[in-house]
Design an enzyme around this catalytic site. Structure first.
Site, short mmCIF file in Angstrom:
data_model
loop_
_atom_site.label_atom_id
_atom_site.label_comp_id
_atom_site.label_asym_id
_atom_site.label_seq_id
_atom_site.Cartn_x
_atom_site.Cartn_y
_atom_site.Cartn_z
N CYS A 153 0.81 -1.22 0.00
CA CYS A 153 0.00 0.00 0.00
C CYS A 153 0.85 1.28 0.00
CB CYS A 153 -0.96 0.00 1.19
SG CYS A 153 -0.24 -0.58 2.74
N HIS A 201 -2.77 6.54 4.44
CA HIS A 201 -1.34 6.56 4.77
C HIS A 201 -0.76 7.91 4.32
CE1 HIS A 201 -1.73 2.46 5.81
NE2 HIS A 201 -0.99 1.88 4.89
#
Ligand SMILES: NC(=O)c1ccc[n+]([C@@H]2O[C@H](COP(=O)([O-])OP(=O)(O)OC[C@H]3O[C@@H](n4cnc5c(N)ncnc54)[C@H](OP(=O)(O)O)[C@@H]3O)[C@@H](O)[C@H]2O)c1
Length: 322
Positions: free
Chosen positions: A128, A230
């Site tokens: 990710c 994130h």
């Protein structure tokens, strides 16, 4: 357009559920959905296009009914089923790290290296944190990249439903220490070189995707008490002196990126639910010759996992329809 039989392995998990939503949103050509998970999910259903579809335990036989299988159930499940399924003609798109570094397995971010797919039946979706950094770094590649350093601020949804439960309940079942009101400078296991496995994934996957096999790259991966999204500081040393405006223009014109100008900047709350990779705080680095530093934020479950996987699926469907 041809319709496809689609298996989702891990259909009850965070990434699997999001793959279902994104296939709905993007109108993916699905003729039959085969949701698969563990024995624990026997008797449950998933909702797809307003229909309840029973979840089956993953098996070779269930996978054999699919044309394309998205794997989102962890490395052990991918290892047990994906290679075998791909060898019998099911196109497998794997979200785990199991096959990412295998030479013959393309590791794809469609906006960046779609041409690395040459018709293989087993394709890996990158980590990710790696995915969201590949778009801005690919935009900067024409300037010549000499060195990269990453510092990540990763949300708990990166650890799946267990991470979200630990943050909400103040438990530490998924993490070794409490994540509520805390910051943990360790994601995945520590390796002999002092880096964690997550940090080395970023290093190695970046080299493979950007075709920079010898570029020095370092990463520090940190878990923060944020649910979704994130945030990553990227510091890159370029080959030549550059104008900041040229960097901003290159980033802003790259597909999938939205640049935010000072004094505005992206945050994980802003990126949640979006497929865009947001870049802000772009500046010439005063501690590095020809250095540029910026802040990259994206929804890790969407662009960092499910959306990127579905985009890979779309690429394949389009190529096979031609
Ligand atoms: N979360 C992220 O941001 C992210 C980003 C990139 C990649 N990934 C990767 O995506 C994968 C899934 O992550 P997640 O976050 O969705 O995890 P999750 O929410 O914990 O979901 C895990 C899924 O895997 C299934 N599963 C677990 N063990 C299984 C078994 N033995 N056989 C069959 N199915 C099994 C679970 O089914 P049951 O409900 O039946 O237990 C569930 O559907 C992992 O490989 C992860 O590394 C996650």
């Amino acid at each position: 357009m041809k319709e496809w039989k689609i298996a989702v392995v891990g259909a009850t998990g965070l990434v699997g559920q999001t793959i279902l939503s994104i296939m709905e949103e993007r109108n993916f050509p699905v003729s039959l959905l085969i949701p698969l998970a563990s024995e624990r999910s026997a008797g449950t259903n998933v909702l797809f296009r307003e229909r309840k579809i029973p979840v089956e335990p993953v098996s070779d036989e269930a996978l054999a009914k699919a044309d394309i299988a998205f794997f989102a159930a962890g490395g052990a499940v991918s290892k047990a089923y994906a290679e075998k399924a791909s060898q019998s003609g099911v196109i497998c798109i794997d979200n785990s790290s199991e096959f990412r570094m295998e030479k013959e397995v393309p590791l794809l971010v469609p906006e960046v290296n779609a041409s690395a797919w040459q018709g293989e039946d087993l394709i890996a979706n990158p980590n990710c944190s790696t995915i969201q950094c590949m778009l801005p770094l690919a935009a900067l590649k024409p300037f010549g990249i000499r060195r990269i350093a990453f510092a990540t601020y990763q949300s708990v949804s990166g650890s799946g439903l267990g991470g979200l439960q630990d943050l909400e309940a103040g438990t530490n079942k998924t993490y070794t220490l409490q994540i509520q009101n805390n910051v943990l400078p360790q994601i995945d296991v520590l390796l002999d070189n002092g880096y964690t496995k997550e940090e080395m994934k970023m290093v190695n996957e970046t080299r493979k995707i950007l075709d920079l096999p010898d570029t020095p790259i370092s990463a520090t991966a940190v878990r923060v008490p944020v649910k979704y999204g994130h945030s990553i500081v990227v510091q890159a040393e370029l080959e030549q002196p550059f104008a900041k405006e040229a960097i901003q223009d290159a980033l802003a014109s790259f597909p999938g990126i939205k640049v935010m100008q000072d004094p505005d900047y992206p945050t994980p709350r802003m990126a949640e639910g979006s497929d865009t990779v947001y870049v802000g705080r772009i500046r010439k680095d005063i501690g590095l010759d020809n250095g540029v530093t910026f802040w990259v934020v994206a929804d890790n479950v969407r662009k960092g996992a499910a959306t990127n996987a579905v985009q890979i699926g779309e690429m394949i469907v389009e190529a096979k329809d031609d």
